[in-house]
Write a protein that holds these residues in place. Sequence first.
Motif, PDB file in Angstrom:
ATOM      1  N   ILE A 201       0.869  -1.174   0.000  1.00  0.00           N
ATOM      2  CA  ILE A 201       0.000   0.000   0.000  1.00  0.00           C
ATOM      3  C   ILE A 201       0.908   1.227   0.000  1.00  0.00           C
ATOM      4  CG2 ILE A 201      -1.794   1.266   1.248  1.00  0.00           C
ATOM      5  CD1 ILE A 201      -2.387  -1.482   2.688  1.00  0.00           C
ATOM      6  N   ILE A 202       0.815   2.023  -1.052  1.00  0.00           N
ATOM      7  CA  ILE A 202       1.627   3.227  -1.188  1.00  0.00           C
ATOM      8  C   ILE A 202       0.671   4.414  -1.200  1.00  0.00           C
ATOM      9  CG2 ILE A 202       3.441   4.382  -2.506  1.00  0.00           C
ATOM     10  CD1 ILE A 202       4.230   1.557  -1.640  1.00  0.00           C
ATOM     11  N   MET A 203       0.743   5.267  -0.195  1.00  0.00           N
ATOM     12  CA  MET A 203      -0.237   6.351  -0.053  1.00  0.00           C
ATOM     13  C   MET A 203       0.160   7.589  -0.856  1.00  0.00           C
ATOM     14  SD  MET A 203      -1.384   6.087   3.922  1.00  0.00           S
ATOM     15  CE  MET A 203      -1.535   4.500   4.740  1.00  0.00           C
ATOM     16  N   LYS A 204      -0.731   8.543  -0.855  1.00  0.00           N
ATOM     17  CA  LYS A 204      -0.637   9.765  -1.648  1.00  0.00           C
ATOM     18  C   LYS A 204       0.736  10.458  -1.518  1.00  0.00           C
ATOM     19  CE  LYS A 204      -2.855  14.328  -1.848  1.00  0.00           C
ATOM     20  NZ  LYS A 204      -3.902  15.170  -1.239  1.00  0.00           N
ATOM     21  N   GLY A 205       1.271  10.864  -2.670  1.00  0.00           N
ATOM     22  CA  GLY A 205       2.448  11.729  -2.699  1.00  0.00           C
ATOM     23  C   GLY A 205       3.773  11.056  -2.404  1.00  0.00           C
ATOM     24  N   VAL A 206       3.805   9.729  -2.285  1.00  0.00           N
ATOM     25  CA  VAL A 206       5.069   9.027  -2.023  1.00  0.00           C
ATOM     26  C   VAL A 206       5.954   9.078  -3.259  1.00  0.00           C
ATOM     27  CG1 VAL A 206       6.108   6.768  -1.541  1.00  0.00           C
ATOM     28  CG2 VAL A 206       4.103   7.521  -0.242  1.00  0.00           C
ATOM     29  N   LYS A 207       7.233   9.340  -3.071  1.00  0.00           N
ATOM     30  CA  LYS A 207       8.197   9.381  -4.175  1.00  0.00           C
ATOM     31  C   LYS A 207       9.169   8.206  -4.026  1.00  0.00           C
ATOM     32  CE  LYS A 207       6.396  13.322  -5.370  1.00  0.00           C
ATOM     33  NZ  LYS A 207       5.332  13.297  -6.415  1.00  0.00           N
ATOM     34  N   ILE A 208       9.141   7.298  -4.984  1.00  0.00           N
ATOM     35  CA  ILE A 208      10.000   6.117  -4.969  1.00  0.00           C
ATOM     36  C   ILE A 208      11.029   6.275  -6.089  1.00  0.00           C
ATOM     37  CG2 ILE A 208      10.064   3.606  -5.287  1.00  0.00           C
ATOM     38  CD1 ILE A 208       7.124   3.602  -4.250  1.00  0.00           C
ATOM     39  N   GLY A 209      12.300   6.204  -5.734  1.00  0.00           N
ATOM     40  CA  GLY A 209      13.374   6.422  -6.705  1.00  0.00           C
ATOM     41  C   GLY A 209      13.560   5.253  -7.661  1.00  0.00           C
ATOM     42  N   LYS A 210      14.731   5.184  -8.254  1.00  0.00           N
ATOM     43  CA  LYS A 210      15.042   4.132  -9.234  1.00  0.00           C
ATOM     44  C   LYS A 210      15.568   2.878  -8.540  1.00  0.00           C
ATOM     45  CE  LYS A 210      16.204   7.441 -12.905  1.00  0.00           C
ATOM     46  NZ  LYS A 210      17.256   7.923 -13.831  1.00  0.00           N
ATOM     47  N   ASN A 211      15.257   1.712  -9.160  1.00  0.00           N
ATOM     48  CA  ASN A 211      15.794   0.416  -8.711  1.00  0.00           C
ATOM     49  C   ASN A 211      15.512   0.125  -7.234  1.00  0.00           C
ATOM     50  OD1 ASN A 211      17.007  -0.066 -11.318  1.00  0.00           O
ATOM     51  ND2 ASN A 211      18.554   1.449 -10.740  1.00  0.00           N
ATOM     52  N   VAL A 212      14.343   0.544  -6.796  1.00  0.00           N
ATOM     53  CA  VAL A 212      13.881   0.259  -5.431  1.00  0.00           C
ATOM     54  C   VAL A 212      13.055  -1.026  -5.455  1.00  0.00           C
ATOM     55  CG1 VAL A 212      12.410   1.081  -3.538  1.00  0.00           C
ATOM     56  CG2 VAL A 212      13.883   2.692  -4.769  1.00  0.00           C
TER      57      VAL A 212
END
Length: 425
Positions: A328-339
């Motif tokens: 579950i990834i909530m609003k506005g989360v920033k996930i970078g590369k190769n995560v």
Amino acid sequence: MVKKKKMIAMLLAGGQGSRLGVLTAKVAKPAVAFGGKYRIIDFPLSNCVNSGVDTVGVLTQYRPLRLNAHIGIGIPWDLDRRNGGVTILPPYEKSTDSEWYTGTANAIYQNMEFMESYHPEYVLILSGDHIYKMDYEEMLTEHIKSKASVTIASMPVPWEEASRFGIVVADENGKITAFEEKPEKPRSNLASMGIYIFSWEVLKEALIAQAEVPGCDFGKHIIPYCFAKYGNLYTYEFHGYWKDVGTLSSYWEANMGLVDLVPEFNMYEEYWKIYTSVGSLPPQYMAPGSSAESTLIGDGAEIYGHLVHSVLGCCVTVGEGSEVRDSIIMKGVKIGKNVKINKAIIAENTVIEDGAVIGEGEYAESKLDPRVYNSDLVTIDEDSYIPAGVSIGKNTAISGRTVPADYPNGRLEDGGYIIKAGDAK
């Protein structure tokens, strides 16, 4: 002049929801995100509108700011009305003393003046932290038909779970013959859902009579009082979907159920819409080479990586080469590369830098609070920061802006936690 209302609703939304751990460190449980674009309180509010209940008092207490901002004047639920509509009811200072809400019934008692202003015939008592669809009009019809003083919505639960609930024992006509609050040896598996319809005069008399009881509660005090005094309590048996999302596991399971091949809870029914307040957002974007399988994706999301069996809120970014699975990834989360993210709940506006691995390892007992953290899940509080390249084990909790030095050998061990100064547990 206020127009008389047949039935008004009082929605209890002040709970801290401590069993959700860091997810409720800064927000009340009813304001926690659910299903990508919604918040938990959207479901009982939408039920009210769909059932024709146009006057709702929302009782808030714990960290109400975001909940109040979300509800506003009730426009998304068609509750912005001159006569009735939605009203936020926080605790307030009286001329003689100032008092927090000390129990569910005490909270209702402190708002007697609000209820009386509508001269209702019936009062519907609701909880703000359950996921379900119910037509309260049908329940009211049964209440009137049986000439009940109180009607309690109930549903069958597995026998092994019955001792966790208020249990009703009823005859073939639905008349309640016994009510037991969390009994060790339940005589029935019919559990109270915490949804009640009271005839107004009965509720008023019971609240006044029990006003001095410390921490006055419906299940522990008001229902037993009404049962002893009036006798004519009835059950309204419900057979639809209903989920108490009060623990991290149940919250995660309810969200994951939305992306199953055949979802148990259908949010796409035209005749029973779930309303919310999300504002104007751009459409989602799936970049070339990205993919999504069995995933809900909110508006404004930008996906450059790969999603599997997950729920994403609005304005989430997933970087190139990253993979999100069963999360579950909530609003506005920033996930970078190769995560790499597996079985995680990541709250709003968190930043996860390139190369981080979340949910890697084996289950270990929580060093923070085993009563709250007792599954494989990684739980990350809102506005947190996860530095590049770190590894985070299973059954872990993080709150705050962490730095590489917080991760010995670049890793948070299974069952571990990082709570930065100033962040609640």
